[in-house]
Design an enzyme around this catalytic site. Structure first.
Site, mmCIF file in Angstrom:
data_model
loop_
_atom_site.group_PDB
_atom_site.id
_atom_site.type_symbol
_atom_site.label_atom_id
_atom_site.label_comp_id
_atom_site.label_asym_id
_atom_site.label_seq_id
_atom_site.Cartn_x
_atom_site.Cartn_y
_atom_site.Cartn_z
ATOM 1 N N GLU A 291 1.312 -7.886 -6.089
ATOM 2 C CA GLU A 291 2.420 -7.060 -5.609
ATOM 3 C C GLU A 291 2.181 -6.459 -4.230
ATOM 4 O O GLU A 291 2.089 -5.239 -4.096
ATOM 5 C CB GLU A 291 2.655 -5.902 -6.583
ATOM 6 C CG GLU A 291 2.878 -6.322 -8.010
ATOM 7 C CD GLU A 291 2.952 -5.131 -8.955
ATOM 8 O OE1 GLU A 291 3.792 -5.160 -9.850
ATOM 9 O OE2 GLU A 291 2.167 -4.175 -8.788
ATOM 10 N N GLY A 293 3.033 -4.836 -0.802
ATOM 11 C CA GLY A 293 4.165 -4.140 -0.182
ATOM 12 C C GLY A 293 3.895 -4.010 1.305
ATOM 13 O O GLY A 293 4.431 -4.738 2.134
ATOM 14 N N ARG A 294 2.993 -3.086 1.615
ATOM 15 C CA ARG A 294 2.625 -2.806 2.997
ATOM 16 C C ARG A 294 2.267 -4.073 3.791
ATOM 17 O O ARG A 294 2.733 -4.258 4.914
ATOM 18 C CB ARG A 294 1.405 -1.881 2.992
ATOM 19 C CG ARG A 294 0.936 -1.435 4.359
ATOM 20 C CD ARG A 294 -0.476 -0.826 4.265
ATOM 21 N NE ARG A 294 -0.595 0.141 3.186
ATOM 22 C CZ ARG A 294 -0.262 1.429 3.279
ATOM 23 N NH1 ARG A 294 0.167 1.905 4.422
ATOM 24 N NH2 ARG A 294 -0.388 2.236 2.242
ATOM 25 N N ARG A 331 4.142 9.807 7.726
ATOM 26 C CA ARG A 331 2.803 9.402 7.265
ATOM 27 C C ARG A 331 1.669 10.156 7.952
ATOM 28 O O ARG A 331 0.638 10.397 7.353
ATOM 29 C CB ARG A 331 2.615 7.887 7.399
ATOM 30 C CG ARG A 331 3.518 7.117 6.430
ATOM 31 C CD ARG A 331 3.176 5.648 6.346
ATOM 32 N NE ARG A 331 1.870 5.410 5.793
ATOM 33 C CZ ARG A 331 0.827 4.972 6.482
ATOM 34 N NH1 ARG A 331 0.941 4.716 7.770
ATOM 35 N NH2 ARG A 331 -0.319 4.778 5.888
ATOM 36 N N TYR A 335 -0.710 12.102 5.547
ATOM 37 C CA TYR A 335 -2.077 11.593 5.338
ATOM 38 C C TYR A 335 -2.891 11.440 6.611
ATOM 39 O O TYR A 335 -3.922 10.790 6.607
ATOM 40 C CB TYR A 335 -2.082 10.198 4.702
ATOM 41 C CG TYR A 335 -0.985 9.795 3.780
ATOM 42 C CD1 TYR A 335 -0.971 10.235 2.461
ATOM 43 C CD2 TYR A 335 0.018 8.908 4.189
ATOM 44 C CE1 TYR A 335 0.020 9.801 1.592
ATOM 45 C CE2 TYR A 335 1.010 8.473 3.323
ATOM 46 C CZ TYR A 335 1.000 8.931 2.028
ATOM 47 O OH TYR A 335 1.970 8.500 1.174
ATOM 48 N N CYS A 362 10.992 21.368 12.998
ATOM 49 C CA CYS A 362 10.472 22.727 13.120
ATOM 50 C C CYS A 362 9.202 22.887 12.299
ATOM 51 O O CYS A 362 9.151 23.659 11.329
ATOM 52 C CB CYS A 362 11.535 23.720 12.665
ATOM 53 S SG CYS A 362 13.059 23.527 13.581
ATOM 54 N N GLU A 363 8.182 22.120 12.659
ATOM 55 C CA GLU A 363 6.891 22.118 11.970
ATOM 56 C C GLU A 363 5.835 21.767 13.009
ATOM 57 O O GLU A 363 5.977 20.745 13.683
ATOM 58 C CB GLU A 363 6.830 20.996 10.916
ATOM 59 C CG GLU A 363 7.758 21.110 9.754
ATOM 60 C CD GLU A 363 7.281 22.086 8.706
ATOM 61 O OE1 GLU A 363 6.061 22.275 8.584
ATOM 62 O OE2 GLU A 363 8.140 22.659 8.031
ATOM 63 N N TYR A 391 6.680 2.141 4.534
ATOM 64 C CA TYR A 391 6.565 3.573 4.261
ATOM 65 C C TYR A 391 6.989 4.448 5.445
ATOM 66 O O TYR A 391 6.431 5.520 5.660
ATOM 67 C CB TYR A 391 5.130 3.913 3.791
ATOM 68 C CG TYR A 391 4.713 3.073 2.603
ATOM 69 C CD1 TYR A 391 5.376 3.206 1.393
ATOM 70 C CD2 TYR A 391 3.702 2.126 2.697
ATOM 71 C CE1 TYR A 391 5.031 2.417 0.307
ATOM 72 C CE2 TYR A 391 3.357 1.331 1.610
ATOM 73 C CZ TYR A 391 4.021 1.483 0.427
ATOM 74 O OH TYR A 391 3.688 0.693 -0.642
HETATM 75 C C1 LIG Z 1 2.941 0.845 -4.179
HETATM 76 C C2 LIG Z 1 2.699 -0.197 -5.173
HETATM 77 C C3 LIG Z 1 2.436 -1.504 -4.754
HETATM 78 C C4 LIG Z 1 2.313 -1.904 -3.307
HETATM 79 O O1 LIG Z 1 1.259 -1.282 -2.646
HETATM 80 P P1 LIG Z 1 0.942 -1.694 -1.136
HETATM 81 O O2 LIG Z 1 -0.219 -0.845 -0.780
HETATM 82 O O3 LIG Z 1 2.142 -1.366 -0.325
HETATM 83 O O4 LIG Z 1 0.635 -3.154 -1.129
HETATM 84 C C5 LIG Z 1 2.282 -2.465 -5.733
HETATM 85 N N1 LIG Z 1 2.368 -2.163 -7.048
HETATM 86 C C6 LIG Z 1 2.620 -0.914 -7.476
HETATM 87 C C7 LIG Z 1 2.718 -0.646 -8.916
HETATM 88 C C8 LIG Z 1 2.782 0.110 -6.557
HETATM 89 O O5 LIG Z 1 3.023 1.345 -6.989
#
Ligand SMILES: *Cc1c(COP(=O)(O)O)cnc(C)c1O
Length: 432
Positions: A291, A293-294, A331, A335, A362-363, A391
């Site tokens: 999975e 994402g980033r 971000r 972080y 305003c931060e 993100y």
């Molecule tokens: C956020 C998330 C991802 C993706 O994470 P990345 O760091 O963006 O690759 C995959 N699976 C689950 C369950 C997540 O919560």
């Protein structure tokens, strides 16, 4: 300079380009702040994961974790590339379904899905619901029975490996708000419980160990923990799972300090471990999901801002004040995430100036980067922040009632709006 997937270049005018579009022209045409996503990079990243899954393992599915950036056009591109889609809320699910994303390839996550969300997911006949805890399991069982459906489910497991960025710890840690714990028997008891549940089909288990991970070892360890649990379940409960979901979290290059591994190496090693284990233990070779994402969307995106003023505080620091900030990219505030930034209209000249990039919320903490090297700035310059595809838009807010920027998708020198800029009308849309 950080060039993400060859998408970025400097043209003969000395301006930064993305997908063969001059960023200063994009800023002029669409205004700033502006999110820009290079469709070619997005597609190439989808293909990179997909082809390595096919080459090294065979039966599996790459699922884009859409919380990194979820909008209808991104869903359409990801669907077109044949990937699956993770959603983590009813809103993300709604966006995906409205975009025409195939329901059977949608995976629904979250540590506290509401009754409404679960009903929506079951009625929509999505691919998998990843159940987080025993209470949710009971809630879903009841809903499925009432709707006379048998959704396929997985359990989110805490494999006891916590990995973030440069190091990871094998803690056996139970302290996480996500998932079923292994070591206290909670996960095992829940699996056992599903044997008698007529309206839920448990097809496998899921884990996700962190984000922006550079090391391959924690992924391998997690896979081994999961497979050992599969073996225990087979031996003690006589149940064999068809699916194994190993989550996402692959790191990307935000600055020159980051050194992510080629994704192929991960898939090669994890495939060898899974195949080896299944052969040795005579376990069914599972259908594997990963999975990312980033790592799919972050390198495809940049954000453009206009410099409103430069504030030089002698013997303290130099601030570059931009027309966006924590509202469109929280971000750094959240972080202290590092970014690479440059002046897009001065991309050809040396970065000989030290500055802190500040937004207009305003931060005092509304910063994008601190004490970075950049070209000497002036009012009206276009600032580009790189690798903001993940993100940023998805974490944006209307703090101070700033309208959200639009997303423009570029491809081969052409640009199109895929998310419109919010207006003041949008800001008061729900006010009564
Ligand atoms: C956020 C998330 C991802 C993706 O994470 P990345 O760091 O963006 O690759 C995959 N699976 C689950 C369950 C997540 O919560």
């Amino acid at each position: 300079m950080l060039l993400s997937n060859n998408s970025l270049a400097v043209n003969e005018k000395g301006n930064l380009t993305i997908g063969n579009c001059d960023t200063t022209e994009l800023a002029k045409e669409f205004g700033t702040p502006l999110y820009v996503v290079d469709e070619t990079v997005l597609r190439n990243n989808c293909r990179k994961f997909d082809s390595s899954m096919k080459a090294y393992y065979g039966k599996g599915l790459v699922i884009y974790a859409s919380k990194a950036l979820n909008c209808m056009e991104v869903c359409r591109v990801v669907a077109d590339e044949g990937l699956g889609l993770d959603v983590a809320s009813g809103g993300e699910l709604y966006t995906a379904l409205k975009s025409g994303f195939p329901a059977e390839k949608i995976y629904f996550h979250g540590n506290n899905k509401t009754e409404d969300e679960l009903v929506y997911a079951v009625k929509s006949k999505i691919g998998r619901i990843i159940v987080d805890n025993p209470t949710e399991l009971a809630r879903l069982d009841k809903i499925a029975a009432e709707l006379s459906e048998i959704p396929k489910i997985m359990f989110r497991i805490k494999p006891g490996i916590d990995a973030h960025t440069h190091d990871f710890v094998k803690t056996g840690q139970i302290d996480s708000k996500f998932g079923f714990a292994l070591e206290n028997g909670e996960a095992f008891e829940a699996v056992k419980l599903t044997k008698d549940m007529k309206h839920l089909e448990l097809v496998g288990l899921h884990c996700h160990i962190g984000s922006q991970i550079f090391d391959i070892d924690p992924f391998i360890l997690a896979a081994e923990v999961m497979l050992n649990f599969y073996l225990k379940i087979k031996n003690e409960l006589g149940m064999e799972f068809t699916d194994l979901n190993l989550g996402g979290g692959f790191g990307i290059k935000y600055t020159d300090q980051d050194d992510p591994k080629e994704y192929n190496i991960f898939m090669e090693k994890v495939s060898a471990v899974v195949k080896g284990f299944c052969e040795k233990e005579n376990l069914l070779m599972p259908f594997i999901c990963i999975e990312p994402g980033r790592s799919i969307i972050a390198p495809a995106g940049i954000t453009l801002y206009t410099v409103g003023a430069v504030k030089e505080i002698e013997n303290v620091k130099n601030y570059i004040l931009i027309d966006g900030g924590m509202g469109d990219n929280p971000r750094y505030a959240l972080y202290k995430s590092a970014y690479t930034a440059l002046l897009a209209n001065k991309a050809g000249v040396a970065a000989d100036y030290t500055a802190t990039i500040a937004g207009r919320c305003c931060e005092s903490g509304d910063l994008i980067a601190e004490n970075i090297q950049i070209q000497t700035p002036a009012e009206g310059d276009i600032l580009a922040v790189l690798a903001t595809g993940a993100y940023n838009y998805s974490m944006s807010s209307n703090y101070n009632r700033f309208p959200r920027p639009p997303i423009v998708m570029v491809k081969d020198g052409k640009a199109r709006v895929v998310v419109k800029r919010e207006t003041y009308e949008d800001i008061i849309r729900n006010d009564i």
